[in-house]
Structures are given as structure tokens and as C-alpha cells.
Enzyme design. Structure first.
Site, PDB file in Angstrom:
ATOM      1  N   PRO A 112     -10.255  56.596 -58.824  1.00 15.87           N
ATOM      2  CA  PRO A 112     -10.061  55.144 -58.947  1.00 15.87           C
ATOM      3  C   PRO A 112     -11.307  54.351 -58.533  1.00 15.87           C
ATOM      4  CG  PRO A 112      -8.700  56.043 -57.167  1.00 15.87           C
ATOM      5  CD  PRO A 112      -9.329  57.199 -57.859  1.00 15.87           C
ATOM      6  N   GLU A 116      -4.601  61.665 -51.092  1.00 14.30           N
ATOM      7  CA  GLU A 116      -5.389  60.454 -50.802  1.00 14.30           C
ATOM      8  C   GLU A 116      -6.771  60.504 -51.440  1.00 14.30           C
ATOM      9  OE1 GLU A 116      -4.643  57.330 -49.208  1.00 14.30           O
ATOM     10  OE2 GLU A 116      -2.808  58.286 -49.902  1.00 14.30           O
ATOM     11  N   ARG A 152     -11.684  62.600 -80.297  1.00 18.39           N
ATOM     12  CA  ARG A 152     -11.571  62.028 -81.647  1.00 18.39           C
ATOM     13  C   ARG A 152     -12.910  61.557 -82.202  1.00 18.39           C
ATOM     14  NH1 ARG A 152      -7.847  58.878 -83.160  1.00 18.39           N
ATOM     15  NH2 ARG A 152      -9.228  57.296 -83.932  1.00 18.39           N
ATOM     16  N   ASP A 176     -12.207  52.154 -86.774  1.00 15.44           N
ATOM     17  CA  ASP A 176     -11.457  51.882 -85.554  1.00 15.44           C
ATOM     18  C   ASP A 176     -11.837  50.545 -84.948  1.00 15.44           C
ATOM     19  OD1 ASP A 176      -9.396  53.147 -84.303  1.00 15.44           O
ATOM     20  OD2 ASP A 176     -10.570  54.975 -84.079  1.00 15.44           O
TER      21      ASP A 176
HETATM   22  C1  9D3 Z   1      -2.774  55.092 -52.029  1.00 14.10           C
HETATM   23  C2  9D3 Z   1      -4.134  55.693 -52.069  1.00 14.10           C
HETATM   24  N1  9D3 Z   1      -5.154  54.740 -52.455  1.00 14.10           N
HETATM   25  C3  9D3 Z   1      -5.616  53.959 -51.308  1.00 14.10           C
HETATM   26  C4  9D3 Z   1      -6.354  52.734 -51.733  1.00 14.10           C
HETATM   27  C5  9D3 Z   1      -6.297  55.440 -52.991  1.00 14.10           C
HETATM   28  C6  9D3 Z   1      -5.965  56.311 -54.151  1.00 14.10           C
HETATM   29  C7  9D3 Z   1      -6.221  57.654 -54.119  1.00 14.10           C
HETATM   30  C8  9D3 Z   1      -5.909  58.454 -55.204  1.00 14.10           C
HETATM   31  C9  9D3 Z   1      -5.403  55.760 -55.297  1.00 14.10           C
HETATM   32  C10 9D3 Z   1      -5.092  56.571 -56.399  1.00 14.10           C
HETATM   33  C11 9D3 Z   1      -5.333  57.906 -56.339  1.00 14.10           C
HETATM   34  C12 9D3 Z   1      -5.008  58.765 -57.506  1.00 14.10           C
HETATM   35  N2  9D3 Z   1      -5.685  58.262 -58.725  1.00 14.10           N
HETATM   36  C13 9D3 Z   1      -6.621  58.942 -59.350  1.00 14.10           C
HETATM   37  O1  9D3 Z   1      -6.936  60.050 -58.971  1.00 14.10           O
HETATM   38  C14 9D3 Z   1      -7.300  58.317 -60.477  1.00 14.10           C
HETATM   39  C15 9D3 Z   1      -7.169  57.031 -61.073  1.00 14.10           C
HETATM   40  C16 9D3 Z   1      -6.313  55.914 -60.793  1.00 14.10           C
HETATM   41  O2  9D3 Z   1      -5.463  55.907 -59.884  1.00 14.10           O
HETATM   42  N3  9D3 Z   1      -6.470  54.777 -61.560  1.00 14.10           N
HETATM   43  C17 9D3 Z   1      -7.357  54.700 -62.581  1.00 14.10           C
HETATM   44  N4  9D3 Z   1      -8.170  55.708 -62.876  1.00 14.10           N
HETATM   45  C18 9D3 Z   1      -8.067  56.850 -62.129  1.00 14.10           C
HETATM   46  S1  9D3 Z   1      -9.007  58.210 -62.348  1.00 14.10           S
HETATM   47  C19 9D3 Z   1      -8.292  59.036 -61.117  1.00 14.10           C
END
Ligand code: 9D3
Length: 242
Positions: A89, A116, A154, A169
Site C-alpha cells: 500500500p 501488518e 493483455r 482501449d
Molecule cells: C492495517 C494495516 N495498515 C496500517 C496502516 C497497513 C497495511 C498493511 C498491509 C494495509 C494493508 C495491507 C495489505 N495490503 C497490501 O498488501 C497491498 C495493497 C493495498 O492494501 N491497497 C492497495 N494496493 C496494495 S498492494 C498491496
């Protein structure tokens, strides 16, 4: 193109890669995708992949060693990848432009996290980049990995049967798509726009271009700043604003 995915939920990723154009490209050999179970690269009896965070706090952190072992095995069996992508994220936002760039890399490895997060040494030592698919909280990197693979695959020549449809596209042109219709010509009192039944191909092309422009202006005006527009289209937009 070669892709390796490292995950604790290989069945989830394999299921998402079994159907549709990606599934067909896998069976035909155009895409060589291997999904690895991270637990296969543990050395303890219970195949533990997570541990408590140093410094305390909630939740668990994914241990580094299984990721290092998995990537080592991939390098040995399949060669050195052109990119090792940590799905996170905190990564750079994935776009069609990013998909085009990755489609030019012959071998990708995608690392999926859960819990986490992943031990920072994985990011530092293994990942060459970090990708997010958008600003919402998911429970892991598996769905994002499927999103990236689908968008990249794709663009690999031959994966989508109709090259024209890839070229046309909406995001390739930078605009939203025009509305589509099929039979019947009237359904529940709703007629198909007359021009589409007319057989006048030049007029149909023009209607579709203008419909795409209008939609984009209404729903995603931000896209117009970078869209590939010709002089006619710019003129249409200018006139539609007045
Ligand atoms: C509740 C945990 N969060 C604290 C701020 C951090 C967190 C850790 C792991 C939030 C999400 C995740 C799991 N998400 C992914 O591994 C992830 C993800 C996403 O959640 N949103 C958009 N793209 C991606 S790519 C990997």
C-alpha cells in the site's frame, strides 16, 4: 513473458490466473507464470512465515528468510528477473503507463504480503520497486498482484486475440470508452442511437469519438489534460464548453 508470484495463498492467485485471456495465454505457452507457496521456503516444522514486530505493537510481520530463499530458488531455476515488485500500500500507484512499462520486461517477480507488512530488509535487498493499486486497504498483495498481471499480460502480443481492441482501449487513447449496444434495436422502450443502425461508418466513427469525449468531460475531466486528441477533438471540446 515469465512471471513468478510469491504468496502464502497460491491457490487464490492460481484461481485468478486460470480463466479468461490470461488463462488461455498460460495454456498456450505465451505466458509462463509460476505461483510459489512462501511456506515451501521455510525450514521449521510448522512452516512459520510471520513473527512479532521488534519494538512491539499490534499484528505480525512477515519474516525475511522465506522471501530470500524463494527468490534464490527462482533465480536458480528461472534466471535473474528484470524486476522484483513488492506489492504494498506504500508503493507507487499502478497505472496503464506502468502496465506498458512492465510489459517490456521479460521476467517479473511479484512479492505478496499479508499481516501488518513485510520485514523492511526484503524491500531493501530484494525489491527493485514497490507498487500499490490504489488508495484503499486490502488484506494482502494477492489481489493487487492479479490486477498487475492482468493489465500487463493483455499488452503482451498475442495474449488478447484482437490486437485492435487493445489498441482501441480507452486508456490507451487516454479517454473513457464510448457507449456500446447490441440487439435488440429497442429494449424496454430504449432505442439504440439511430446513427449506429445507419451503416454510415464515417458518421458512426464521429458519433463514437464525440460520445467518448463527452463522457470523459463529464466523468473524468482530469484525463483530458493528457489525452491524445487531434485538432477536431480539441475543437469539439472547445465548442461543447460554450
Ligand atoms: C492495517 C494495516 N495498515 C496500517 C496502516 C497497513 C497495511 C498493511 C498491509 C494495509 C494493508 C495491507 C495489505 N495490503 C497490501 O498488501 C497491498 C495493497 C493495498 O492494501 N491497497 C492497495 N494496493 C496494495 S498492494 C498491496
Amino acid at each position: 513473458m515469465k512471471i513468478d508470484v510469491i504468496t502464502i495463498f497460491p491457490a487464490m492467485v492460481d484461481a485468478g490466473l486460470a480463466e479468461g485471456v490470461v488463462g488461455r495465454a498460460r495454456t498456450s505457452g505465451l505466458l509462463d507464470i509460476v505461483v510459489h507457496n512462501l511456506r515451501d521456503f521455510t525450514t521449521d516444522k510448522h512452516h512459520v512465515v510471520d513473527d512479532v514486530p521488534f519494538g512491539g505493537g499490534p499484528g505480525m510481520v512477515m519474516k525475511p528468510e522465506p522471501f530470500f530463499a524463494a527468490l534464490g530458488a527462482i533465480r536458480a531455476a528461472r534466471g535473474t528477473p528484470g524486476a522484483v515488485i513488492l506489492m504494498s500500500p506504500a508503493g507507487e500507484r499502478f497505472t496503464q503507463q506502468g502496465a506498458r512499462r512492465l510489459a517490456g520486461v521479460a521476467h517479473l517477480v511479484l512479492l505478496c504480503g499479508r499481516y501488518e507488512g513485510i520485514d523492511e530488509r526484503v524491500r531493501e535487498a530484494l525489491a527493485t520497486e514497490e507498487i500499490s493499486i490504489g488508495d484503499y486497504v486490502l488484506s494482502g498483495g494477492e489481489v493487487p498482484a492479479l490486477v498487475v498481471i492482468d493489465a500487463v499480460a493483455r499488452l503482451v502480443p498475442g495474449v488478447v486475440g484482437d490486437e485492435q481492441s487493445v489498441e482501441a482501449d480507452s486508456f490507451t487513447r487516454g479517454l473513457l470508452d464510448y457507449p456500446h449496444y447490441t440487439r435488440p434495436a429497442e429494449y424496454e422502450g430504449r432505442p439504440v442511437p439511430e446513427v449506429l443502425l445507419s451503416g454510415h461508418h464515417a458518421e458512426i466513427r464521429r458519433w463514437r469519438r464525440e460520445a467518448a469525449l463527452q463522457r470523459t468531460q463529464e466523468r473524468r475531466p482530469d484525463l483530458l489534460a493528457t489525452a491524445a486528441l487531434d485538432a477536431d477533438e480539441r475543437e469539439w471540446l472547445k465548442r461543447s464548453k460554450s
